[in-house]
Design an enzyme around this catalytic site. Structure first.
Site, PDB file in Angstrom:
ATOM      1  N   LYS A  75      28.328 -53.001   5.348  1.00  0.00           N
ATOM      2  CA  LYS A  75      27.139 -52.901   5.574  1.00  0.00           C
ATOM      3  C   LYS A  75      26.511 -52.791   3.965  1.00  0.00           C
ATOM      4  O   LYS A  75      27.150 -52.456   3.180  1.00  0.00           O
ATOM      5  CB  LYS A  75      26.980 -51.153   6.140  1.00  0.00           C
ATOM      6  CG  LYS A  75      25.338 -50.812   6.454  1.00  0.00           C
ATOM      7  CD  LYS A  75      25.534 -49.257   6.947  1.00  0.00           C
ATOM      8  CE  LYS A  75      24.196 -48.869   7.395  1.00  0.00           C
ATOM      9  NZ  LYS A  75      24.376 -47.484   7.977  1.00  0.00           N
ATOM     10  N   SER A 149      21.869 -47.123  12.188  1.00  0.00           N
ATOM     11  CA  SER A 149      21.331 -48.108  10.839  1.00  0.00           C
ATOM     12  C   SER A 149      22.213 -49.136  10.810  1.00  0.00           C
ATOM     13  O   SER A 149      21.750 -50.114   9.970  1.00  0.00           O
ATOM     14  CB  SER A 149      20.878 -47.492   9.554  1.00  0.00           C
ATOM     15  OG  SER A 149      22.053 -46.924   9.041  1.00  0.00           O
ATOM     16  N   SER A 173      24.460 -43.525  12.877  1.00  0.00           N
ATOM     17  CA  SER A 173      24.399 -44.819  12.764  1.00  0.00           C
ATOM     18  C   SER A 173      25.909 -45.692  13.002  1.00  0.00           C
ATOM     19  O   SER A 173      25.823 -46.631  12.910  1.00  0.00           O
ATOM     20  CB  SER A 173      24.148 -44.930  11.303  1.00  0.00           C
ATOM     21  OG  SER A 173      22.694 -44.572  10.809  1.00  0.00           O
TER      22      SER A 173
END
Length: 611
Positions: A75, A149, A173
């Site tokens: 990420k 997210s 997330s």
């Protein structure tokens, strides 16, 4: 190269010479190019750099580390030396001068970094729609959100672009995107994996997470990145995480007494069926009061923890309001009026609620909840971004506040054609226990609308994918044929003889554990195979894959099996009986007993590990 990128398949192909890291890297790059602008990536490494790293790995003939040649992504709020870290805000970007420790651990274990993935800006959101780099769509249903997210990380795994991906998890997330993309999401205990080199959202709550196509792969990756890190103020010592899921006996599993689905009846029915599957594995379901858990979760965005996000990047947001996503900015502005008194009052309230939850934990070992109570399309999400984001986090926001570990697994599709997932939760340090429960859960394949169903290992299957409710309850031996087959070794997904099952039309039903009455042996031969032998006394639980297969096909398979293996009646944990691969006891006399590894893939992975 074969389509599957799971760890066991890659390990087997590397060991047998049917694949090498360069070929795998080339295939991964082709897949990424073929998908085009899918909003998954913020920064890809150059093809030259990826292939050069793969070539260096290919040159290693011996002492291959546990993640040798396994492609992965991180990420883009995790630092990688020489690459920009944007946190999905171009104006915030900086070039990292060193890797986050978790990245160092993965590379040292032989993993091959492909690139950095999209996210809800500053890891604030659960929808995957709050990024200037575009909204990621779930590969399972056209137009459906991927969840956030860690949206790009989840989609990269679900779409078969990488074997696993690193996300982060503060409010859910690492779990919400797993449910919406049909992947496994491992949310470790806070402090088990270092957050050094990770852009904080709420530093006191953040933790890195893992997305994978199976519980086995997620746990293997977690075992590599787990461990205390000097200089990390949030790092905590925990028992070592095993590389393979340990067998677990029947447990008390808490189930919300009055679960909330916000009117989604199909999701409610899917969760009832998923909880029933746990009961059929022998676990005892215990109704629990979820109110104090949910109340604790509300503190994350309605209490002083909103102000903690200001401590992370509020100064930048105030100076560059035009660079921050409007929804993110609105959330941050809500924390600017909070005071130190508010912070202490919120802390006191959390302690009060934690004490109430402890009374519920006295009656259960593990808590199971829907990962999300309902789902939304991208259009629906954009129409009401804050209220619907809050719904998505109904069962996830309390986890880190209450210091719990979590593991999300797919639970098939609802009757409305939307993906459904469940999350197993336990006190900090229960990561291995949760993996043990999840590894035996019969994960049904998620079927993408208009596409072939994905098999439980992430590869594409040409056969149908039944709902969990269609799995028959086998009768005891002698009561007639059982249309379910337990597969132990070389016929498992990703293994050399799996094609025989595909050719016979077998349909994957997920994994299960045998009753604790078996031993597992490694058998020599042109094709390495596993031998499962029922013990006269003692024995352990062994993980198997379950398949639905027609009676005629089962008879054909019997004629294809070479001795000392054959088909017999196999007892599963909880008292169910199925047909299964069994080994004649004479062949076990000189064979290696690998029962301690819990499964054939677990044994194969152990052969790659220096430990």
């Amino acid at each position: 190269m074969d389509g599957a990128l799971d760890l066991a398949t890659l390990a087997h192909r590397y060991r047998t010479g049917s694949a090498d890291p360069v070929g795998v890297a080339e295939e991964v790059l082709r897949r990424i190019a073929a998908r085009g602008d899918d909003h998954v990536w913020i920064t890809l490494r150059s093809a030259g750099d990826v292939l050069a790293d793969a070539a260096l790995l290919a040159a290693e003939a011996t002492d291959r580390p546990p993640l040798y040649g396994v492609p992965f992504a991180v990420k883009d709020n995790v630092d990688v030396a020489g690459m920009p870290t944007t946190a999905a805000c171009p104006g915030y970007a900086y070039i990292a001068d060193r890797n986050a420790p978790l990245v160092d651990r993965l590379i040292a274990a032989g993993a091959l970094l492909v690139g950095k993935t999209n996210l809800d800006q500053f890891a604030t959101g659960l929808s995957g729609t709050r990024s200037p780099y575009g909204a990621c769509e779930s590969p399972l249903v056209p137009g459906l959100i991927s969840g956030g997210s860690s949206s790009g990380s989840a989609v990269a795994v679900a779409a078969g672009l990488v074997s696993f991906a690193i996300g982060t998890d503060t409010a859910g997330s690492g779990r919400v995107p797993a449910a919406l993309t049909g992947t496994v999401g491992v949310k470790p205990s806070r402090g088990l994996v270092s957050t050094l080199g990770v852009v904080p959202a709420c530093a006191s709550l953040d933790c890195p997470s893992v997305f994978a196509t199976s519980v086995a792969d997620g746990l293997a990756v977690l075992s590599v990145i787990a461990g205390t890190e000097p200089g990390d103020p949030w790092s905590r010592p925990f028992p070592a995480v095993p590389a393979t899921a340990p067998p677990v006996g029947p447990l008390r599993i808490g189930v919300p007494r009055e679960p909330e689905f916000f009117g989604d009846d199909a999701a409610a029915a899917a969760f009832e069926e998923a909880a029933g599957a746990l009961a059929r594995l022998g676990h005892r379901l215990v109704p629990v009061d979820l109110d104090p858990f949910v109340a604790a979760g509300r503190l994350l965005y309605e209490g002083p923890w909103v102000a903690e996000r200001l401590a992370a990047f509020g100064g930048f947001a105030e100076r560059h309001r035009d660079m921050v996503h409007p929804v993110t900015l609105k959330i941050l502005d809500g924390g600017r009026q909070l005071t130190a008194v508010d912070a202490f009052e919120g802390y006191y309230r959390l302690r009060e609620l934690r004490a109430r939850t402890m009374r519920e934990w006295a009656s259960m070992d593990v808590l199971v909840v829907p990962t999300v109570p309902t789902t939304f399309t991208i259009g629906e999400m954009l129409a009401d971004p804050i209220a619907r984001n809050d719904m998505l986090g109904h069962y996830t926001k309390f986890t880190n506040l209450l210091d719990l570990a979590g593991l999300s697994v797919p639970a098939g599709m609802t009757a409305a054609g939307r993906p459904h997932g469940i999350t197993l939760l336990g006190p900090a340090g229960s990561d291995a226990l949760l993996a043990g429960v999840a590894a035996s859960y019969p994960v049904p394949s998620a079927k993408a609308a208009g596409a072939a169903p994905r098999a439980s290992n992430g590869s594409v299957s040409a056969t149908r994918s039944p709902a969990l409710a269609s799995v028959p309850s086998p009768a005891p031996p002698g009561d007639g044929p059982v249309p379910v087959l337990a597969v132990v070794g070389a016929h498992r997904s990703g293994q050399p003889l799996h094609g025989e099952l595909v050719g016979l039309g077998a349909t994957p039903l997920g994994t299960a554990l045998t009753a604790p009455r078996y031993h597992l042996y490694a058998l020599d031969g042109a094709v390495p195979r596993a031998g499962l032998v029922r013990a006269a006394a003692g024995g352990v639980r062994v993980e198997v894959e379950l398949y639905e297969i027609g009676a005629a096909a089962l008879g054909t398979l019997l004629t294809m099996i070479a001795p000392p293996l054959g088909l017999g009646t196999l007892e599963l944990d909880g008292g169910r009986y199925v047909h299964g691969f069994l080994c004649e006891s004479y062949a076990a006399a000189g064979a290696l007993d690998i029962s301690a590894h819990g499964s054939w893939p677990g044994y194969l992975l152990s052969r790659l590990s220096p430990t």
